[in-house]
Design a protein around this motif. Structure first.
Motif, PDB file in Angstrom:
ATOM      1  N   GLN A 109       0.790  -1.128  -0.333  1.00  0.00           N
ATOM      2  CA  GLN A 109      -0.014   0.209   0.098  1.00  0.00           C
ATOM      3  C   GLN A 109       1.166   1.323   0.224  1.00  0.00           C
ATOM      4  N   THR A 110       2.600   0.827   0.580  1.00  0.00           N
ATOM      5  CA  THR A 110       2.620   2.580   0.041  1.00  0.00           C
ATOM      6  C   THR A 110       3.232   3.082  -1.379  1.00  0.00           C
ATOM      7  N   ILE A 111       3.263   1.668  -2.060  1.00  0.00           N
ATOM      8  CA  ILE A 111       3.644   2.147  -3.286  1.00  0.00           C
ATOM      9  C   ILE A 111       2.174   2.079  -4.108  1.00  0.00           C
ATOM     10  N   ALA A 112       0.902   1.553  -3.222  1.00  0.00           N
ATOM     11  CA  ALA A 112      -0.436   1.712  -4.352  1.00  0.00           C
ATOM     12  C   ALA A 112      -0.628   2.706  -4.219  1.00  0.00           C
ATOM     13  N   CYS A 113      -0.631   2.750  -2.649  1.00  0.00           N
ATOM     14  CA  CYS A 113      -1.574   4.517  -2.550  1.00  0.00           C
ATOM     15  C   CYS A 113      -0.241   5.717  -1.903  1.00  0.00           C
ATOM     16  N   ASP A 114       0.468   5.460  -2.167  1.00  0.00           N
ATOM     17  CA  ASP A 114       1.331   6.768  -1.758  1.00  0.00           C
ATOM     18  C   ASP A 114       2.155   7.074  -3.122  1.00  0.00           C
ATOM     19  N   ILE A 115       3.084   6.135  -3.680  1.00  0.00           N
ATOM     20  CA  ILE A 115       4.058   6.612  -4.859  1.00  0.00           C
ATOM     21  C   ILE A 115       2.951   6.364  -6.252  1.00  0.00           C
ATOM     22  N   HIS A 116       2.544   5.184  -6.446  1.00  0.00           N
ATOM     23  CA  HIS A 116       2.636   4.965  -8.109  1.00  0.00           C
ATOM     24  C   HIS A 116       0.815   5.848  -8.032  1.00  0.00           C
ATOM     25  N   PRO A 117       0.310   6.309  -7.451  1.00  0.00           N
ATOM     26  CA  PRO A 117      -0.805   7.177  -8.108  1.00  0.00           C
ATOM     27  C   PRO A 117       0.083   8.626  -8.657  1.00  0.00           C
ATOM     28  N   LEU A 118       0.579   8.793  -8.126  1.00  0.00           N
ATOM     29  CA  LEU A 118       1.522  10.422  -8.079  1.00  0.00           C
ATOM     30  C   LEU A 118       2.228  10.631  -9.186  1.00  0.00           C
ATOM     31  N   GLN A 119       2.353   9.654  -9.749  1.00  0.00           N
ATOM     32  CA  GLN A 119       3.279   9.489 -11.225  1.00  0.00           C
ATOM     33  C   GLN A 119       2.605   8.662 -12.356  1.00  0.00           C
ATOM     34  N   ASN A 120       0.975   8.614 -12.266  1.00  0.00           N
ATOM     35  CA  ASN A 120       0.378   7.328 -12.933  1.00  0.00           C
ATOM     36  C   ASN A 120       0.515   8.939 -14.190  1.00  0.00           C
ATOM     37  N   LEU A 121       0.283   7.963 -15.346  1.00  0.00           N
ATOM     38  CA  LEU A 121       0.333   9.064 -16.265  1.00  0.00           C
ATOM     39  C   LEU A 121      -1.397   9.727 -16.429  1.00  0.00           C
ATOM     40  N   GLY A 122      -2.287   9.998 -16.035  1.00  0.00           N
ATOM     41  CA  GLY A 122      -3.213  10.813 -16.128  1.00  0.00           C
ATOM     42  C   GLY A 122      -3.170  12.214 -15.556  1.00  0.00           C
ATOM     43  N   VAL A 123      -1.782  11.636 -14.133  1.00  0.00           N
ATOM     44  CA  VAL A 123      -2.261  12.623 -13.131  1.00  0.00           C
ATOM     45  C   VAL A 123      -0.816  13.468 -13.881  1.00  0.00           C
ATOM     46  N   LEU A 124       0.308  12.564 -14.313  1.00  0.00           N
ATOM     47  CA  LEU A 124       1.455  13.249 -15.346  1.00  0.00           C
ATOM     48  C   LEU A 124       1.428  14.455 -16.357  1.00  0.00           C
ATOM     49  N   ILE A 125      -0.011  14.582 -17.126  1.00  0.00           N
ATOM     50  CA  ILE A 125      -0.504  15.162 -17.473  1.00  0.00           C
ATOM     51  C   ILE A 125      -1.246  16.408 -17.190  1.00  0.00           C
ATOM     52  N   HIS A 126      -1.717  15.913 -16.337  1.00  0.00           N
ATOM     53  CA  HIS A 126      -2.638  17.092 -15.476  1.00  0.00           C
ATOM     54  C   HIS A 126      -1.783  18.291 -14.510  1.00  0.00           C
ATOM     55  N   ALA A 127      -0.760  17.476 -14.179  1.00  0.00           N
ATOM     56  CA  ALA A 127       0.632  18.146 -13.565  1.00  0.00           C
ATOM     57  C   ALA A 127       1.014  18.591 -14.317  1.00  0.00           C
ATOM     58  N   GLY A 183       0.865  18.862 -18.068  1.00  0.00           N
ATOM     59  CA  GLY A 183       0.444  18.968 -19.340  1.00  0.00           C
ATOM     60  C   GLY A 183       1.605  18.218 -20.356  1.00  0.00           C
ATOM     61  N   SER A 184       2.344  18.865 -21.482  1.00  0.00           N
ATOM     62  CA  SER A 184       2.527  17.683 -22.622  1.00  0.00           C
ATOM     63  C   SER A 184       4.317  17.905 -21.764  1.00  0.00           C
ATOM     64  N   ASP A 185       4.924  19.068 -21.072  1.00  0.00           N
ATOM     65  CA  ASP A 185       6.021  19.355 -21.073  1.00  0.00           C
ATOM     66  C   ASP A 185       6.749  18.618 -20.315  1.00  0.00           C
ATOM     67  N   GLN A 186       7.337  17.241 -20.764  1.00  0.00           N
ATOM     68  CA  GLN A 186       8.096  16.220 -21.185  1.00  0.00           C
ATOM     69  C   GLN A 186       8.880  16.021 -20.016  1.00  0.00           C
ATOM     70  N   GLU A 187      10.053  17.297 -19.546  1.00  0.00           N
ATOM     71  CA  GLU A 187      10.940  17.571 -18.094  1.00  0.00           C
ATOM     72  C   GLU A 187      10.360  17.536 -17.010  1.00  0.00           C
ATOM     73  N   LYS A 188       9.346  18.830 -16.995  1.00  0.00           N
ATOM     74  CA  LYS A 188       8.004  18.703 -16.579  1.00  0.00           C
ATOM     75  C   LYS A 188       7.692  16.894 -15.093  1.00  0.00           C
ATOM     76  N   ARG A 189       6.579  16.885 -16.710  1.00  0.00           N
ATOM     77  CA  ARG A 189       6.580  15.315 -16.072  1.00  0.00           C
ATOM     78  C   ARG A 189       7.488  14.505 -15.053  1.00  0.00           C
ATOM     79  N   VAL A 190       8.300  14.053 -15.881  1.00  0.00           N
ATOM     80  CA  VAL A 190       9.511  13.255 -15.934  1.00  0.00           C
ATOM     81  C   VAL A 190       9.773  14.111 -13.995  1.00  0.00           C
ATOM     82  N   GLU A 191      10.031  15.117 -13.612  1.00  0.00           N
ATOM     83  CA  GLU A 191      10.206  15.951 -12.230  1.00  0.00           C
ATOM     84  C   GLU A 191       9.164  15.621 -11.245  1.00  0.00           C
ATOM     85  N   TRP A 192       8.159  15.861 -12.059  1.00  0.00           N
ATOM     86  CA  TRP A 192       7.353  15.683 -10.609  1.00  0.00           C
ATOM     87  C   TRP A 192       7.105  14.466 -10.498  1.00  0.00           C
TER      88      TRP A 192
END
Lengths: 227, 227
Positions: free
Chosen positions: A109-127, A129-138
């Motif tokens: 659950q540390t992986i599934a609730c705390d880590i993985h949801p925040l680097q999911n593609l949908g979240v990366l796009i929301h955070a 946008g199309s800026d690949q560098e910003k996505r990787v940084e997040w």
């Protein structure tokens, strides 16, 4: 319920997001238990996950989903792993003792609730946008933060594997998460225990066979780069 | 293991983040099972969650944590609920039948993995900085998105409660999530089933006693506004 009844269709997003780690967790468990399944890909770029047909299987429009022989659609990787464990207890994925089981689930659950949801593609796009560098940084920020706590948990719980010396669900969550971490350029030198356990697991056929690069819909260049 | 051995200290962030929903889930389960516990608050503003003492209990610096009588510190709310269920099976929080249990866990994980992590305070600060409006907008977006799928899952699984006519872990995750949704101004008219089930549950003493407003460290004005 006989274990044969599980064998089923695994809906997976590997086609396009072939690195999808939530689907990989389920494949490791199916390999571990020796359960045959039919692999179906869900093409996120074509929008298959939002199709009327797929939303009947998983109303949240997410992968993976597992359809049992009775036609029941199950969703959420951890719920699917617990289901597989209940109907086929051989080669257990949970240890004996309530405390040890709680430690395994704390890691998943540390992986599934705390880590993985925040680097999911949908979240990366929301955070980002199309800026690949910003996505990787997040993604890098949240994985590094999560791994910092996880490394200490493992110092307390681990033996050869995440919890003691037997492979558990925790290991099946760890390997795909490490794969994502590498993708998002996380400096793994800070996490020697996570790295050591993940490398040990990747020598095993269940983890190799289920690897994204070894899926039928992985792109050719990825298949060639896989061991 | 005797059920008396559980009763324990519940670390909770209620002091400052008294609305913390992950801690509330655990309190509902403890109330449901009739397990006495000592309530301790972890003050996030004072940074107690990053103190040396607390990091020994939970290396990820998160709440809740539950310390058993043997001195074992357990983390992650869902792992804690599964542990409580295992050591005290009376008044079960999981239904009979592997499929129904998988449905319960699919709901808890949709909340714990897909919705809750994206409206957590740490993420809101990272996404919205000190801009309160931006924070609310971000949280509202993800909760609304998550509830849209959850409402359809409930159409398939629900009876009086989330899965059939018995209270399960799914209900213990639903109520705190709805409370957060209201806080972030989510339009609940779009989710009649979520609303109906949550309202039904809030008539029960286990859900009322565990409510953030009824905790020892809730601010006075909140206590007065609670029913």
């Amino acid at each position: 319920m006989a274990s044969e009844e599980v064998e089923s269709y695994l809906y997976s997003e590997e086609a396009i997001y072939f690195r999808s780690s939530a689907s990989w967790r389920v494949r490791i468990a199916l390999e571990w238990k020796g359960i045959d399944y039919e692999y179906r890909n869900v093409d996120l770029v074509k929008g298959t996950q939002q199709s009327e047909e797929y939303l009947k299987i998983n109303p949240t429009g997410k992968v993976p989903a597992l359809i049992t022989k009775e036609g029941k659609a199950l969703t959420q990787s951890e719920a699917i792993l617990e289901y597989i464990e209940e109907i086929k207890p051989e080669r257990p994925m949970l240890p004996k003792g309530a405390i040890h089981r709680a430690q395994v689930r704390a890691i998943t659950q540390t992986i599934a609730c705390d880590i993985h949801p925040l680097q999911n593609l949908g979240v990366l796009i929301h955070a980002g946008g199309s800026d690949q560098e910003k996505r990787v940084e997040w993604a890098n920020y949240w994985i590094t933060k999560g791994f910092t706590g996880l490394e200490v948990m493992l110092e307390q719980y681990a033996g050869t594997y995440c919890v003691g010396d037997h492979i558990t669900m925790a290991d099946m969550f760890l390997v795909p998460m490490v794969y994502n971490a590498q993708r998002y350029k996380v400096d793994m030198k800070a996490f020697p225990l996570i790295t050591r356990i993940s490398n040990t697991l990747m020598t095993l056929p269940e983890f190799q066979n289920s690897h994204p690069a070894n899926q039928p819909d992985a792109p050719e260049e990825m298949k060639n780069s896989a061991k």
